[in-house]
Design a protein around this motif. Sequence first.
Motif, mmCIF file in Angstrom:
data_model
loop_
_atom_site.group_PDB
_atom_site.id
_atom_site.type_symbol
_atom_site.label_atom_id
_atom_site.label_comp_id
_atom_site.label_asym_id
_atom_site.label_seq_id
_atom_site.Cartn_x
_atom_site.Cartn_y
_atom_site.Cartn_z
ATOM 1 N N PHE A 243 74.940 49.533 10.664
ATOM 2 C CA PHE A 243 75.697 49.972 11.831
ATOM 3 C C PHE A 243 77.144 49.516 11.847
ATOM 4 C CE2 PHE A 243 71.239 49.279 13.441
ATOM 5 C CZ PHE A 243 70.849 50.588 13.244
ATOM 6 N N GLY A 244 77.505 48.563 11.010
ATOM 7 C CA GLY A 244 78.884 48.087 10.953
ATOM 8 C C GLY A 244 79.123 46.921 11.893
ATOM 9 N N THR A 245 80.356 46.838 12.382
ATOM 10 C CA THR A 245 80.742 45.743 13.262
ATOM 11 C C THR A 245 80.296 46.023 14.687
ATOM 12 O OG1 THR A 245 82.668 45.335 11.879
ATOM 13 C CG2 THR A 245 82.689 44.363 14.065
ATOM 14 N N GLY A 246 79.763 44.989 15.344
ATOM 15 C CA GLY A 246 79.316 45.113 16.717
ATOM 16 C C GLY A 246 79.544 43.831 17.483
ATOM 17 N N ILE A 247 79.478 43.933 18.817
ATOM 18 C CA ILE A 247 79.677 42.782 19.683
ATOM 19 C C ILE A 247 78.432 42.580 20.531
ATOM 20 C CG2 ILE A 247 81.079 41.812 21.549
ATOM 21 C CD1 ILE A 247 82.928 44.274 19.874
ATOM 22 N N VAL A 248 77.914 41.353 20.582
ATOM 23 C CA VAL A 248 76.726 41.021 21.360
ATOM 24 C C VAL A 248 77.108 40.992 22.839
ATOM 25 C CG1 VAL A 248 74.924 39.301 21.767
ATOM 26 C CG2 VAL A 248 75.814 39.640 19.455
ATOM 27 N N ILE A 249 76.420 41.825 23.650
ATOM 28 C CA ILE A 249 76.719 41.837 25.085
ATOM 29 C C ILE A 249 75.616 41.188 25.917
ATOM 30 C CG2 ILE A 249 78.296 43.779 24.995
ATOM 31 C CD1 ILE A 249 76.023 45.568 26.000
ATOM 32 N N SER A 250 74.418 41.025 25.351
ATOM 33 C CA SER A 250 73.364 40.268 26.028
ATOM 34 C C SER A 250 72.379 39.770 24.978
ATOM 35 C CB SER A 250 72.640 41.118 27.079
ATOM 36 O OG SER A 250 71.865 42.116 26.478
ATOM 37 N N ALA A 251 71.803 38.606 25.263
ATOM 38 C CA ALA A 251 70.825 38.011 24.342
ATOM 39 C C ALA A 251 69.767 37.304 25.166
ATOM 40 C CB ALA A 251 71.510 37.025 23.407
ATOM 41 N N LEU A 252 68.513 37.757 25.009
ATOM 42 C CA LEU A 252 67.418 37.191 25.782
ATOM 43 C C LEU A 252 66.106 37.400 25.042
ATOM 44 C CD1 LEU A 252 66.646 35.944 28.565
ATOM 45 C CD2 LEU A 252 66.314 38.271 29.374
ATOM 46 N N ASN A 253 65.277 36.369 25.003
ATOM 47 C CA ASN A 253 63.942 36.451 24.404
ATOM 48 C C ASN A 253 63.938 37.024 22.992
ATOM 49 O OD1 ASN A 253 62.849 35.444 26.759
ATOM 50 N ND2 ASN A 253 62.490 37.475 27.600
ATOM 51 N N ARG A 254 64.803 36.502 22.174
ATOM 52 C CA ARG A 254 64.877 36.919 20.771
ATOM 53 C C ARG A 254 65.281 38.379 20.567
ATOM 54 N NH1 ARG A 254 59.994 33.951 17.538
ATOM 55 N NH2 ARG A 254 60.527 31.849 18.128
ATOM 56 N N GLN A 255 65.851 38.978 21.596
ATOM 57 C CA GLN A 255 66.408 40.330 21.474
ATOM 58 C C GLN A 255 67.831 40.284 21.997
ATOM 59 O OE1 GLN A 255 64.009 43.154 23.587
ATOM 60 N NE2 GLN A 255 62.501 43.268 21.969
ATOM 61 N N MET A 256 68.701 41.051 21.385
ATOM 62 C CA MET A 256 70.084 41.113 21.850
ATOM 63 C C MET A 256 70.548 42.556 21.861
ATOM 64 S SD MET A 256 72.096 39.550 18.604
ATOM 65 C CE MET A 256 71.893 40.184 16.954
ATOM 66 N N GLU A 257 71.403 42.844 22.829
ATOM 67 C CA GLU A 257 72.001 44.174 22.891
ATOM 68 C C GLU A 257 73.374 44.063 22.260
ATOM 69 O OE1 GLU A 257 72.750 47.900 25.905
ATOM 70 O OE2 GLU A 257 72.269 45.949 26.756
ATOM 71 N N VAL A 258 73.611 44.922 21.287
ATOM 72 C CA VAL A 258 74.859 44.895 20.542
ATOM 73 C C VAL A 258 75.529 46.254 20.663
ATOM 74 C CG1 VAL A 258 75.907 44.487 18.280
ATOM 75 C CG2 VAL A 258 73.817 43.285 18.905
ATOM 76 N N VAL A 259 76.823 46.246 21.014
ATOM 77 C CA VAL A 259 77.580 47.492 21.120
ATOM 78 C C VAL A 259 78.256 47.738 19.785
ATOM 79 C CG1 VAL A 259 79.491 48.672 22.258
ATOM 80 C CG2 VAL A 259 77.960 47.243 23.581
ATOM 81 N N PHE A 260 77.936 48.889 19.211
ATOM 82 C CA PHE A 260 78.590 49.336 17.989
ATOM 83 C C PHE A 260 79.529 50.483 18.343
ATOM 84 C CE2 PHE A 260 74.636 47.403 16.534
ATOM 85 C CZ PHE A 260 75.098 46.559 15.536
ATOM 86 N N SER A 261 80.265 50.994 17.383
ATOM 87 C CA SER A 261 81.248 52.046 17.682
ATOM 88 C C SER A 261 80.600 53.345 18.135
ATOM 89 C CB SER A 261 82.132 52.310 16.466
ATOM 90 O OG SER A 261 81.333 52.729 15.374
ATOM 91 N N ASP A 262 79.349 53.609 17.723
ATOM 92 C CA ASP A 262 78.706 54.871 18.122
ATOM 93 C C ASP A 262 77.846 54.737 19.370
ATOM 94 O OD1 ASP A 262 76.817 53.344 16.826
ATOM 95 O OD2 ASP A 262 75.851 55.043 15.822
ATOM 96 N N ARG A 263 77.124 53.601 19.523
ATOM 97 C CA ARG A 263 76.275 53.386 20.704
ATOM 98 C C ARG A 263 75.725 51.969 20.699
ATOM 99 N NH1 ARG A 263 70.489 54.174 19.870
ATOM 100 N NH2 ARG A 263 70.099 54.715 17.716
#
Length: 144
Positions: A107-127
């Motif tokens: 997916f390339g470069t992304g930024i972590v916007i939330s991290a909880l219970n061993r899962q994280m939401e990462v924003v990439f350039s497409d989604r």
Amino acid sequence: MTENNDKAPLAEKVVTKCTGCKTVLDHEVVSRDAGGVIEKVKCITCGNVHKYRPEKEKVPRKVMRPKKVDPARDFNLLTETSRGRRPQRYSMSGLFKVGDVIDHNTFGTGIVISALNRQMEVVFSDRPRILVFNREEMETPGLI
């Protein structure tokens, strides 16, 4: 037919849902209460006698639609705030926190916007995507 179907005379035809056929069909009025309101009807198709259930008026529901989000715009805003940070290589066994910049193979470069219970939401350039982290049992050494 009379104007008010709930007070139809006996043997009058009314349209209601048949409990036997499970569909809306013609019925014959079989009985009424003292006020003249229909109590029981008989399905003309299957002969089933059951309580009269007048159709309820359907109230339109307000549909909640999610706001349209432009992931590219969100990604650009987040990259502005994270300038100068060196991206960490993503792996399922890695440790990440909100605000970290990651480099993912696919997916390339992304930024972590939330991290909880061993899962994280990462924003990439497409989604945005949900990724796992801090899971040593998920990776086997030497296969990366």
